[in-house]
Design a protein around this motif. Structure first.
Motif, PDB file in Angstrom:
ATOM      1  N   SER A 122      81.933   4.084 109.267  1.00  0.00           N
ATOM      2  CA  SER A 122      82.502   5.023 108.302  1.00  0.00           C
ATOM      3  C   SER A 122      83.230   6.139 109.036  1.00  0.00           C
ATOM      4  O   SER A 122      82.855   6.518 110.149  1.00  0.00           O
ATOM      5  N   ARG A 124      83.035   9.219 108.473  1.00  0.00           N
ATOM      6  CA  ARG A 124      82.093  10.319 108.685  1.00  0.00           C
ATOM      7  C   ARG A 124      81.304  10.114 109.983  1.00  0.00           C
ATOM      8  O   ARG A 124      81.077  11.064 110.741  1.00  0.00           O
ATOM      9  N   GLU A 128      81.303  12.556 113.265  1.00  0.00           N
ATOM     10  CA  GLU A 128      80.132  13.118 113.941  1.00  0.00           C
ATOM     11  C   GLU A 128      80.188  12.839 115.434  1.00  0.00           C
ATOM     12  O   GLU A 128      79.824  13.688 116.252  1.00  0.00           O
ATOM     13  N   TRP A 241      87.181  17.885 110.119  1.00  0.00           N
ATOM     14  CA  TRP A 241      87.579  16.569 110.615  1.00  0.00           C
ATOM     15  C   TRP A 241      88.513  15.906 109.623  1.00  0.00           C
ATOM     16  O   TRP A 241      88.501  16.209 108.428  1.00  0.00           O
ATOM     17  N   THR A 246      90.819  10.557 104.815  1.00  0.00           N
ATOM     18  CA  THR A 246      89.810  11.452 104.261  1.00  0.00           C
ATOM     19  C   THR A 246      89.529  12.568 105.262  1.00  0.00           C
ATOM     20  O   THR A 246      90.209  12.686 106.275  1.00  0.00           O
ATOM     21  N   GLY A 248      86.713  16.340 106.043  1.00  0.00           N
ATOM     22  CA  GLY A 248      85.598  17.175 105.624  1.00  0.00           C
ATOM     23  C   GLY A 248      85.338  18.262 106.646  1.00  0.00           C
ATOM     24  O   GLY A 248      86.149  18.523 107.533  1.00  0.00           O
TER      25      GLY A 248
END
Length: 272
Positions: A122, A124, A128, A241, A246, A248
């Motif tokens: 993902s 996300r 990280e 990011w 996408t 966030g």
């Protein structure tokens, strides 16, 4: 010889070939714990009674009867890839044929084992990873006066400009790329005399002018002398990011440096 096609959906954990404890010495199959597997695992239980030809191989989650087997205790199993094996109508790519061999004398297969597609990563998770690779600079503490600070005389505070720049790191896997960026937003100064100063920027050096003037961007005035005031500058970083359509944010990061200020009193200045 019994053959079974094993789908990738059934290959989720390390392979264990489980047989029931021995009941009689002549029933054919035995217990084994297979720890060496060519793929990302499956649970296999063998059904018996009357030897190998009467049994069945069952992968939980793929259907079939959950038969129990009896027989001698086998000491171990392994999966052996068969490179030169094929069957009409069976796939030739996307997996491989394997024999299941259990000591001392049990063997079954070949089984077709489909290659498990790698789980998608993902954005996300990649973000990280990128955030964890950020290497943020610690501030260098600068002040004017450059040596001893003076009671009741404004001290100008700033951090070096090299520490006041955005820092970015990109993490990628095939087809997906995500960048995490940290941006400095403020500096918190712990002045060692019980006061805290927050500056919305790096601060500015004193370049000429009246030394009694306060800094317009970041400064402090000490009211008491001390041989050693511990002064800490902490830069606050906002972290965002973006990638793969996408984005966030993450909680802020900080970097800090501590030094000591000597503050002396010159009576002629007086209180302001």
């Amino acid at each position: 010889m019994l053959r079974l096609t094993i789908s990738a959906a059934g290959l989720a954990m390390a392979a264990v070939v489980a047989f029931a404890p021995a009941a009689t010495a002549d029933d054919g199959w035995g217990g084994a714990d297979c720890g060496q597997v060519p793929v990302a695992g499956c649970d296999v239980s063998a059904g018996g009674g009357g030897g190998h030809n009467g049994g069945a191989v069952h992968l939980p989650g793929t259907g079939g009867d959950d038969d129990s087997a009896v027989g001698p205790d086998y000491s171990g199993c392994r999966w052996d890839k068969v490179d030169d094996y094929s069957e009409p109508g069976q796939p030739t790519t996307g997996g491989g044929w394997y024999l299941l061999t259990c000591l001392p004398d049990f063997q079954d297969g070949p089984f077709w084992v489909a290659d498990a597609a790698p789980a998608p990563v993902s954005p996300r998770v990649l973000a990280e990873t990128a955030r964890n690779r950020l290497s943020l600079p610690r501030p260098s503490i600068l002040a004017s006066p450059a040596q001893n600070q003076l009671v009741n005389l404004p001290t100008w505070l700033w951090v070096d400009r090299g520490a006041w720049v955005p820092v970015s790191v990109t993490a990628s896997v095939p087809g997906v790329s995500v960048t995490a960026t940290a941006r400095p937003t403020a500096v918190t100064w712990s002045m060692g005399d019980g006061t805290t100063v927050t500056c919305n920027g790096p601060g500015d050096p004193l370049l000429g002018g009246d030394p009694r003037a306060a800094s317009p961007t970041c400064g402090h005035t000490f009211r008491r002398a001390s041989e050693r005031y511990p002064v800490t500058a902490t830069i606050h970083w906002s972290v965002s990011w973006a990638g793969a359509g996408t984005g966030g944010t993450f909680p802020e990061l900080t970097t800090s440096t501590t030094t000591a200020f000597r503050v002396v009193e010159i009576q002629a200045l007086g209180a302001r």
